[in-house]
Design a protein around this motif. Structure first.
Motif, PDB file in Angstrom:
ATOM      1  N   ARG A 127      40.500   9.223  41.981  1.00 47.68           N
ATOM      2  CA  ARG A 127      39.048   9.276  41.818  1.00 47.68           C
ATOM      3  C   ARG A 127      38.517  10.479  42.563  1.00 47.68           C
ATOM      4  O   ARG A 127      38.967  10.798  43.662  1.00 47.68           O
ATOM      5  CB  ARG A 127      38.407   7.985  42.343  1.00 47.68           C
ATOM      6  CG  ARG A 127      38.748   6.777  41.479  1.00 47.68           C
ATOM      7  CD  ARG A 127      38.259   5.489  42.078  1.00 47.68           C
ATOM      8  NE  ARG A 127      39.001   5.131  43.283  1.00 47.68           N
ATOM      9  CZ  ARG A 127      39.144   3.885  43.706  1.00 47.68           C
ATOM     10  NH1 ARG A 127      38.608   2.889  43.047  1.00 47.68           N
ATOM     11  NH2 ARG A 127      39.815   3.633  44.813  1.00 47.68           N
ATOM     12  N   ARG A 128      37.543  11.141  41.941  1.00 46.59           N
ATOM     13  CA  ARG A 128      37.070  12.427  42.448  1.00 46.59           C
ATOM     14  C   ARG A 128      35.573  12.390  42.708  1.00 46.59           C
ATOM     15  O   ARG A 128      34.793  11.900  41.890  1.00 46.59           O
ATOM     16  CB  ARG A 128      37.388  13.512  41.409  1.00 46.59           C
ATOM     17  CG  ARG A 128      37.024  14.933  41.806  1.00 46.59           C
ATOM     18  CD  ARG A 128      37.630  15.875  40.778  1.00 46.59           C
ATOM     19  NE  ARG A 128      37.220  17.259  40.943  1.00 46.59           N
ATOM     20  CZ  ARG A 128      37.692  18.263  40.223  1.00 46.59           C
ATOM     21  NH1 ARG A 128      38.585  18.015  39.278  1.00 46.59           N
ATOM     22  NH2 ARG A 128      37.275  19.495  40.428  1.00 46.59           N
ATOM     23  N   LYS A 129      35.187  12.869  43.881  1.00 45.52           N
ATOM     24  CA  LYS A 129      33.778  13.035  44.231  1.00 45.52           C
ATOM     25  C   LYS A 129      33.540  14.523  44.405  1.00 45.52           C
ATOM     26  O   LYS A 129      34.112  15.152  45.295  1.00 45.52           O
ATOM     27  CB  LYS A 129      33.445  12.276  45.523  1.00 45.52           C
ATOM     28  CG  LYS A 129      31.973  12.350  45.905  1.00 45.52           C
ATOM     29  CD  LYS A 129      31.108  11.596  44.914  1.00 45.52           C
ATOM     30  CE  LYS A 129      29.657  11.558  45.367  1.00 45.52           C
ATOM     31  NZ  LYS A 129      28.792  10.895  44.398  1.00 45.52           N
ATOM     32  N   THR A 132      41.007   5.211  50.934  1.00 41.88           N
ATOM     33  CA  THR A 132      39.723   5.000  50.256  1.00 41.88           C
ATOM     34  C   THR A 132      38.610   4.720  51.258  1.00 41.88           C
ATOM     35  O   THR A 132      37.468   5.146  51.061  1.00 41.88           O
ATOM     36  CB  THR A 132      39.837   3.857  49.237  1.00 41.88           C
ATOM     37  OG1 THR A 132      40.815   4.210  48.245  1.00 41.88           O
ATOM     38  CG2 THR A 132      38.501   3.611  48.531  1.00 41.88           C
ATOM     39  N   THR A 188      43.599   1.178  44.947  1.00 43.03           N
ATOM     40  CA  THR A 188      43.344   2.420  44.211  1.00 43.03           C
ATOM     41  C   THR A 188      44.567   2.722  43.353  1.00 43.03           C
ATOM     42  O   THR A 188      45.647   3.009  43.871  1.00 43.03           O
ATOM     43  CB  THR A 188      43.087   3.593  45.177  1.00 43.03           C
ATOM     44  OG1 THR A 188      41.964   3.288  46.000  1.00 43.03           O
ATOM     45  CG2 THR A 188      42.820   4.886  44.406  1.00 43.03           C
ATOM     46  N   GLY A 230      35.121   4.538  45.821  1.00 45.41           N
ATOM     47  CA  GLY A 230      35.898   3.461  45.214  1.00 45.41           C
ATOM     48  C   GLY A 230      35.844   2.182  46.013  1.00 45.41           C
ATOM     49  O   GLY A 230      35.213   2.089  47.063  1.00 45.41           O
ATOM     50  N   ARG A 249      44.123   4.660  40.282  1.00 44.94           N
ATOM     51  CA  ARG A 249      43.827   5.897  39.568  1.00 44.94           C
ATOM     52  C   ARG A 249      43.157   6.859  40.541  1.00 44.94           C
ATOM     53  O   ARG A 249      42.382   6.434  41.406  1.00 44.94           O
ATOM     54  CB  ARG A 249      42.877   5.656  38.379  1.00 44.94           C
ATOM     55  CG  ARG A 249      43.381   4.684  37.346  1.00 44.94           C
ATOM     56  CD  ARG A 249      44.509   5.247  36.532  1.00 44.94           C
ATOM     57  NE  ARG A 249      44.164   6.470  35.820  1.00 44.94           N
ATOM     58  CZ  ARG A 249      44.987   7.071  34.974  1.00 44.94           C
ATOM     59  NH1 ARG A 249      46.183   6.586  34.747  1.00 44.94           N
ATOM     60  NH2 ARG A 249      44.616   8.190  34.372  1.00 44.94           N
TER      61      ARG A 249
END
Length: 212
Positions: free
Chosen positions: A67-69, A38, A63, A54, A65
């Motif tokens: 996570r998408r950027k 992260t 973290t 995040g 879950r």
């Protein structure tokens, strides 16, 4: 003749747009818990979009879950690539709630361990179904020869996904990039410190070249 030329040019421009507007490649950031995934995801996102992805923490499984950027455009050395960064939960063979009890009460530790276990399953689903390439992050101060690392690298290779191995935390005294290079000589290894921002030029150059 002029009308034909204009029509041909119009078709050519439409074709160019079709092939230049491809979907961004989904690049999963994988590795064991606390390797700095992260921290790296946030470093990349901040450098190229100004936003973080995040929360960073020294506690394992912060973290839980994926996570998408989306639409992160990276340019280096004349190459440009647009990617969606998928920051995934750390993968491990076992999540024990007792590893969290020094930081939180038992109920919160049990909840965290349950969420972390679900996160591992989600990370594996992304790897098997939904990523186009992998950034594999390892703590260069730790032994890379583990069951989890061997398993994940094997899955990545079986899917024939492009992969870059990042030897993170080179700012630590116990860091050994060579240990990681020797463990996975079939893949390119890039040293860095995501926390301190060391060697990020090579990181971005490698991402643009490898995934572009």
């Amino acid at each position: 003749m002029g009308l034909f030329t204009e029509l041909k040019d119009s078709i050519s421009r439409a074709t160019d747009r079709l092939f230049s507007e491809q979907e961004p490649k989904r690049i999963g950031i994988y590795g064991p818990p606390n390797a700095g995934k992260t921290t790296l995801a946030n470093r990349i996102a901040r450098d190229w979009t100004g936003d973080a992805i995040g929360t960073e923490s020294h506690i394992p499984h912060e973290t839980r879950r994926a996570r998408r950027k989306e639409n992160v455009e990276i340019e280096r050395n004349g190459k440009t690539v647009t990617i969606d960064i998928v920051d995934t939960p750390g993968v491990t063979t076992k999540v024990d709630y007792e590893e969290f009890t020094d930081e939180m009460d038992e109920d919160d530790a049990i909840r965290r361990s349950r969420e972390a276990t679900e996160g591992v399953a989600e990370a594996m689903h992304w790897l098997r179904e939904d990523v186009d390439g992998v950034i594999y992050v390892l703590d260069s101060a730790e032994d890379p020869i583990t069951q989890v690392n061997t398993m994940l690298i094997g899955i990545i290779e079986s899917r024939e996904l492009p992969v870059l191995i990042f030897a993170n935390k080179i700012d630590l005294d116990d860091s050994s990039v060579k240990r990681i290079e020797d463990a996975f000589p079939q893949h390119k290894t890039i040293p860095l410190s995501a926390k301190e921002g060391e060697n990020m030029d090579e990181v971005y150059g490698s991402i643009a070249e490898y995934f572009g």
